[in-house]
Design a protein around this motif. Structure first.
Motif, PDB file in Angstrom:
ATOM      1  N   LEU A 106       0.850  -1.195   0.000  1.00 41.40           N
ATOM      2  CA  LEU A 106       0.000   0.000   0.000  1.00 41.40           C
ATOM      3  C   LEU A 106       0.887   1.246   0.000  1.00 41.40           C
ATOM      4  CD1 LEU A 106      -2.679   1.454   0.123  1.00 41.40           C
ATOM      5  CD2 LEU A 106      -2.761   0.994   2.601  1.00 41.40           C
ATOM      6  N   ALA A 107       1.992   1.175   0.732  1.00 45.70           N
ATOM      7  CA  ALA A 107       2.909   2.325   0.784  1.00 45.70           C
ATOM      8  C   ALA A 107       3.407   2.661  -0.621  1.00 45.70           C
ATOM      9  CB  ALA A 107       4.070   2.018   1.716  1.00 45.70           C
ATOM     10  N   ASP A 108       3.752   1.640  -1.404  1.00 47.38           N
ATOM     11  CA  ASP A 108       4.218   1.899  -2.774  1.00 47.38           C
ATOM     12  C   ASP A 108       3.098   2.493  -3.624  1.00 47.38           C
ATOM     13  OD1 ASP A 108       6.698   0.995  -2.128  1.00 47.38           O
ATOM     14  OD2 ASP A 108       6.687  -0.750  -3.462  1.00 47.38           O
ATOM     15  N   ASN A 109       1.875   1.943  -3.473  1.00 44.18           N
ATOM     16  CA  ASN A 109       0.751   2.489  -4.245  1.00 44.18           C
ATOM     17  C   ASN A 109       0.501   3.949  -3.865  1.00 44.18           C
ATOM     18  OD1 ASN A 109      -0.213   0.675  -6.216  1.00 44.18           O
ATOM     19  ND2 ASN A 109      -1.235  -0.571  -4.674  1.00 44.18           N
ATOM     20  N   VAL A 110       0.635   4.263  -2.570  1.00 46.71           N
ATOM     21  CA  VAL A 110       0.445   5.649  -2.124  1.00 46.71           C
ATOM     22  C   VAL A 110       1.476   6.563  -2.780  1.00 46.71           C
ATOM     23  CG1 VAL A 110       0.685   7.197  -0.131  1.00 46.71           C
ATOM     24  CG2 VAL A 110      -0.689   5.117   0.058  1.00 46.71           C
ATOM     25  N   LYS A 111       2.749   6.128  -2.741  1.00 47.21           N
ATOM     26  CA  LYS A 111       3.812   6.969  -3.320  1.00 47.21           C
ATOM     27  C   LYS A 111       3.597   7.178  -4.823  1.00 47.21           C
ATOM     28  CE  LYS A 111       7.270   4.499  -1.588  1.00 47.21           C
ATOM     29  NZ  LYS A 111       8.641   4.041  -1.199  1.00 47.21           N
ATOM     30  N   MET A 112       3.185   6.124  -5.514  1.00 42.01           N
ATOM     31  CA  MET A 112       2.999   6.245  -6.966  1.00 42.01           C
ATOM     32  C   MET A 112       1.789   7.113  -7.284  1.00 42.01           C
ATOM     33  SD  MET A 112       4.099   2.529  -8.521  1.00 42.01           S
ATOM     34  CE  MET A 112       2.931   1.529  -7.580  1.00 42.01           C
ATOM     35  N   CYS A 113       0.685   6.912  -6.551  1.00 41.08           N
ATOM     36  CA  CYS A 113      -0.509   7.735  -6.789  1.00 41.08           C
ATOM     37  C   CYS A 113      -0.213   9.203  -6.491  1.00 41.08           C
ATOM     38  CB  CYS A 113      -1.669   7.243  -5.938  1.00 41.08           C
ATOM     39  SG  CYS A 113      -2.381   5.692  -6.516  1.00 41.08           S
ATOM     40  N   GLU A 114       0.500   9.464  -5.404  1.00 37.51           N
ATOM     41  CA  GLU A 114       0.820  10.858  -5.042  1.00 37.51           C
ATOM     42  C   GLU A 114       1.656  11.518  -6.138  1.00 37.51           C
ATOM     43  OE1 GLU A 114       2.546  10.391  -1.143  1.00 37.51           O
ATOM     44  OE2 GLU A 114       0.626  10.787  -0.138  1.00 37.51           O
ATOM     45  N   ALA A 115       2.575  10.756  -6.730  1.00 35.33           N
ATOM     46  CA  ALA A 115       3.421  11.308  -7.802  1.00 35.33           C
ATOM     47  C   ALA A 115       2.587  11.645  -9.026  1.00 35.33           C
ATOM     48  CB  ALA A 115       4.513  10.312  -8.161  1.00 35.33           C
ATOM     49  N   PHE A 116       1.632  10.772  -9.378  1.00 33.49           N
ATOM     50  CA  PHE A 116       0.798  11.054 -10.548  1.00 33.49           C
ATOM     51  C   PHE A 116      -0.146  12.221 -10.271  1.00 33.49           C
ATOM     52  CE2 PHE A 116       1.494   8.372 -14.181  1.00 33.49           C
ATOM     53  CZ  PHE A 116       2.309   7.369 -13.696  1.00 33.49           C
ATOM     54  N   TYR A 142      -8.787 -10.790  -3.713  1.00 33.46           N
ATOM     55  CA  TYR A 142      -9.530 -11.827  -2.982  1.00 33.46           C
ATOM     56  C   TYR A 142      -9.496 -11.588  -1.469  1.00 33.46           C
ATOM     57  CZ  TYR A 142      -9.694 -14.485  -7.372  1.00 33.46           C
ATOM     58  OH  TYR A 142      -9.919 -14.902  -8.663  1.00 33.46           O
ATOM     59  N   ASP A 143      -9.010 -10.413  -1.053  1.00 32.01           N
ATOM     60  CA  ASP A 143      -8.969 -10.077   0.378  1.00 32.01           C
ATOM     61  C   ASP A 143      -9.786  -8.794   0.527  1.00 32.01           C
ATOM     62  OD1 ASP A 143      -6.298  -9.781   2.849  1.00 32.01           O
ATOM     63  OD2 ASP A 143      -8.385  -9.094   2.892  1.00 32.01           O
ATOM     64  N   PHE A 144     -11.113  -8.966   0.770  1.00 31.65           N
ATOM     65  CA  PHE A 144     -12.022  -7.815   0.692  1.00 31.65           C
ATOM     66  C   PHE A 144     -11.694  -6.744   1.721  1.00 31.65           C
ATOM     67  CE2 PHE A 144     -14.380  -9.521  -2.645  1.00 31.65           C
ATOM     68  CZ  PHE A 144     -14.669 -10.846  -2.405  1.00 31.65           C
ATOM     69  N   GLU A 145     -11.237  -7.192   2.909  1.00 29.93           N
ATOM     70  CA  GLU A 145     -10.892  -6.224   3.957  1.00 29.93           C
ATOM     71  C   GLU A 145      -9.680  -5.390   3.514  1.00 29.93           C
ATOM     72  OE1 GLU A 145     -11.353  -8.145   7.876  1.00 29.93           O
ATOM     73  OE2 GLU A 145      -9.575  -6.955   8.448  1.00 29.93           O
ATOM     74  N   ALA A 146      -8.663  -6.076   3.000  1.00 31.07           N
ATOM     75  CA  ALA A 146      -7.436  -5.376   2.570  1.00 31.07           C
ATOM     76  C   ALA A 146      -7.746  -4.454   1.398  1.00 31.07           C
ATOM     77  CB  ALA A 146      -6.369  -6.395   2.183  1.00 31.07           C
ATOM     78  N   MET A 147      -8.622  -4.909   0.502  1.00 28.38           N
ATOM     79  CA  MET A 147      -8.964  -4.101  -0.685  1.00 28.38           C
ATOM     80  C   MET A 147      -9.725  -2.849  -0.247  1.00 28.38           C
ATOM     81  SD  MET A 147     -10.387  -5.497  -4.311  1.00 28.38           S
ATOM     82  CE  MET A 147     -11.751  -6.372  -3.594  1.00 28.38           C
ATOM     83  N   GLU A 148     -10.651  -3.000   0.718  1.00 26.48           N
ATOM     84  CA  GLU A 148     -11.396  -1.837   1.202  1.00 26.48           C
ATOM     85  C   GLU A 148     -10.455  -0.838   1.870  1.00 26.48           C
ATOM     86  OE1 GLU A 148     -15.009  -2.518   3.399  1.00 26.48           O
ATOM     87  OE2 GLU A 148     -15.158  -0.393   3.997  1.00 26.48           O
ATOM     88  N   HIS A 149      -9.537  -1.369   2.692  1.00 25.53           N
ATOM     89  CA  HIS A 149      -8.588  -0.464   3.356  1.00 25.53           C
ATOM     90  C   HIS A 149      -7.739   0.277   2.317  1.00 25.53           C
ATOM     91  CE1 HIS A 149      -5.756   1.304   6.053  1.00 25.53           C
ATOM     92  NE2 HIS A 149      -4.759   0.645   5.504  1.00 25.53           N
ATOM     93  N   SER A 150      -7.251  -0.471   1.307  1.00 25.75           N
ATOM     94  CA  SER A 150      -6.428   0.136   0.254  1.00 25.75           C
ATOM     95  C   SER A 150      -7.202   1.249  -0.448  1.00 25.75           C
ATOM     96  CB  SER A 150      -6.015  -0.943  -0.747  1.00 25.75           C
ATOM     97  OG  SER A 150      -5.377  -0.371  -1.865  1.00 25.75           O
ATOM     98  N   LEU A 151      -8.457   0.958  -0.811  1.00 24.39           N
ATOM     99  CA  LEU A 151      -9.269   1.961  -1.511  1.00 24.39           C
ATOM    100  C   LEU A 151      -9.564   3.168  -0.622  1.00 24.39           C
ATOM    101  CD1 LEU A 151     -11.694  -0.405  -3.438  1.00 24.39           C
ATOM    102  CD2 LEU A 151     -10.059   1.200  -4.465  1.00 24.39           C
ATOM    103  N   SER A 152      -9.736   2.918   0.688  1.00 24.23           N
ATOM    104  CA  SER A 152     -10.066   4.032   1.590  1.00 24.23           C
ATOM    105  C   SER A 152      -8.889   5.008   1.703  1.00 24.23           C
ATOM    106  CB  SER A 152     -10.431   3.505   2.981  1.00 24.23           C
ATOM    107  OG  SER A 152      -9.279   2.960   3.611  1.00 24.23           O
ATOM    108  N   VAL A 153      -7.677   4.486   1.419  1.00 26.17           N
ATOM    109  CA  VAL A 153      -6.486   5.346   1.434  1.00 26.17           C
ATOM    110  C   VAL A 153      -6.267   5.982   0.057  1.00 26.17           C
ATOM    111  CG1 VAL A 153      -3.974   5.339   1.662  1.00 26.17           C
ATOM    112  CG2 VAL A 153      -5.377   4.030   3.284  1.00 26.17           C
ATOM    113  N   LEU A 154      -6.380   5.168  -1.002  1.00 19.58           N
ATOM    114  CA  LEU A 154      -5.996   5.639  -2.348  1.00 19.58           C
ATOM    115  C   LEU A 154      -7.046   6.531  -3.001  1.00 19.58           C
ATOM    116  CD1 LEU A 154      -4.364   2.399  -3.836  1.00 19.58           C
ATOM    117  CD2 LEU A 154      -3.239   4.349  -2.718  1.00 19.58           C
ATOM    118  N   ALA A 155      -8.338   6.236  -2.807  1.00 23.09           N
ATOM    119  CA  ALA A 155      -9.385   7.010  -3.502  1.00 23.09           C
ATOM    120  C   ALA A 155      -9.305   8.499  -3.171  1.00 23.09           C
ATOM    121  CB  ALA A 155     -10.768   6.441  -3.171  1.00 23.09           C
ATOM    122  N   PRO A 156      -9.155   8.852  -1.874  1.00 21.95           N
ATOM    123  CA  PRO A 156      -9.030  10.283  -1.554  1.00 21.95           C
ATOM    124  C   PRO A 156      -7.752  10.913  -2.123  1.00 21.95           C
ATOM    125  CG  PRO A 156      -9.559   9.004   0.410  1.00 21.95           C
ATOM    126  CD  PRO A 156      -9.209   8.018  -0.656  1.00 21.95           C
TER     127      PRO A 156
END
Ligand SMILES: CC(C)(C)CCc1c(C(=O)O)[nH]c(=O)[nH]c1=O
Length: 312
Positions: A106-116, A142-156
């Motif tokens: 998630l940390a990597d996805n955050v850094k990449m999204c922030e850069a874009f 396939y991990d709905f809890e992890a996916m929801e948490h990831s989206l709750s961070v990345l979508a905003p």
């Protein structure tokens, strides 16, 4: 017939483009996509660092044109390469640019999204949720809890329309659970269904060997053999995600399967295996075949039949 479409608020001259991973890792690949008759293009899923990926053979078509198997291992040039490509892209061209991100954390996805986001570009992000999770846990999709948490961070962070690439689901309860998560995020504008059907095994009858080297021959299945699973996922989410769009991918070998994806609810259609095997000329062929089918059936635009599969 008119096969144009609008996705996440951007206009595509036609609904067809590549599936992330095929004909999109390098600028040379992407140039072929720009020059093709596709309506758009998407980059290979980027990780924070450059990756060589798995040892070859790591992709193989299956005999008889039924599909393909791959375990590429996320080979890519690293996200800065694609950020640079996106900064230099000619957005005045008719073709919108999509960027696929597949952070290993998630940390990597955050850094990449922030850069874009900081670059403030017109390209559209598609986050790959077939990306790996914590080792020992199933993939993120396939991990709905992890996916929801990831989206709750990345979508905003993304803070504009974006999409996610999903693995196939096979259980109605999973369609329901996944949709319940996705409906919580207003700027989640589309879902791309489906990624390859995970962990298939292709064996050569003569040699008695697995077709690919990585993972004891286990790899993602694509092509015609996954069409009906793809159509089900497109339609299941079309029914469950009011106000969101679906990109259909899986099993498109001709205009007929592209037509079926739209009938199931797709607003755009990606091509993977058939593009890998035939090359970028596939887009002109499939576009014409789809247009001819629409004319034969009396449809003028995709809206005339999108999602209108009839139940008995
Ligand atoms: C399977 C992963 C390596 C975790 C993600 C990248 C990916 C790959 C790949 O790079 O092996 N192949 C696919 O068919 N779909 C994918 O999403």
């Amino acid at each position: 017939a008119d096969i144009s479409t609008t996705l996440a608020g951007v206009k595509l001259p036609n609904l067809l483009f590549n599936a992330s991973g095929v004909c999109c890792q390098t600028e040379a690949d992407l140039k072929l996509m720009v020059e093709s008759e596709s309506g758009s293009l998407i980059t290979k899923s980027a990780t924070y660092e450059q990756r060589d990926g798995n040892p070859s053979p790591r992709y193989n078509p299956l005999p008889g044109g039924i599909g393909s198997i791959n375990s590429m291992g996320l080979p890519n040039e690293g996200y800065e390469y694609y950020l640079n490509y996106a900064k230099n892209y000619d957005y005045s061209s008719k073709k919108p640019l999509f960027i696929s991100l597949s952070g290993l954390s998630l940390a990597d996805n955050v850094k990449m999204c922030e850069a874009f986001v900081a670059a403030d570009l017109p390209c559209v992000l598609e986050i790959n949720y077939s990306c790996p999770n914590v080792p020992g846990k199933p993939q993120m999709g396939y991990d709905f809890e992890a996916m929801e948490h990831s989206l709750s961070v990345l979508a905003p962070i993304i803070n504009k329309p974006f999409g996610i690439k999903l693995p196939p689901y096979f259980d109605i309860a999973h369609f329901d659970q996944a949709a319940a998560v996705f409906n919580k995020f207003d700027n989640l504008a589309f879902v791309t269904c489906i990624n390859s059907v995970g962990n298939g095994l292709a064996i050569d009858f003569e040699t008695e060997e697995a077709l690919i080297k990585p993972k004891d021959g286990f790899g993602g299945l694509g092509g015609l053999m996954i069409l009906n699973t793809a159509l089900a996922n497109v339609n299941a989410f079309h029914r469950r995600l009011p106000g969101k769009q679906i990109i259909g991918v899986g099993g498109v070998v001709s205009g007929k399967e592209a037509f079926l994806h739209v009938l199931a609810g797709a607003s755009a259609v990606q091509i993977g295996t058939t593009l890998k095997e035939e090359g970028p000329a596939v887009f002109a062929r499939v576009a014409k075949e789809l247009s001819d089918i629409m004319i034969a059936k009396g449809y003028k635009t995709l809206e005339d039949f999108r999602g209108k599969v009839k139940t008995l």
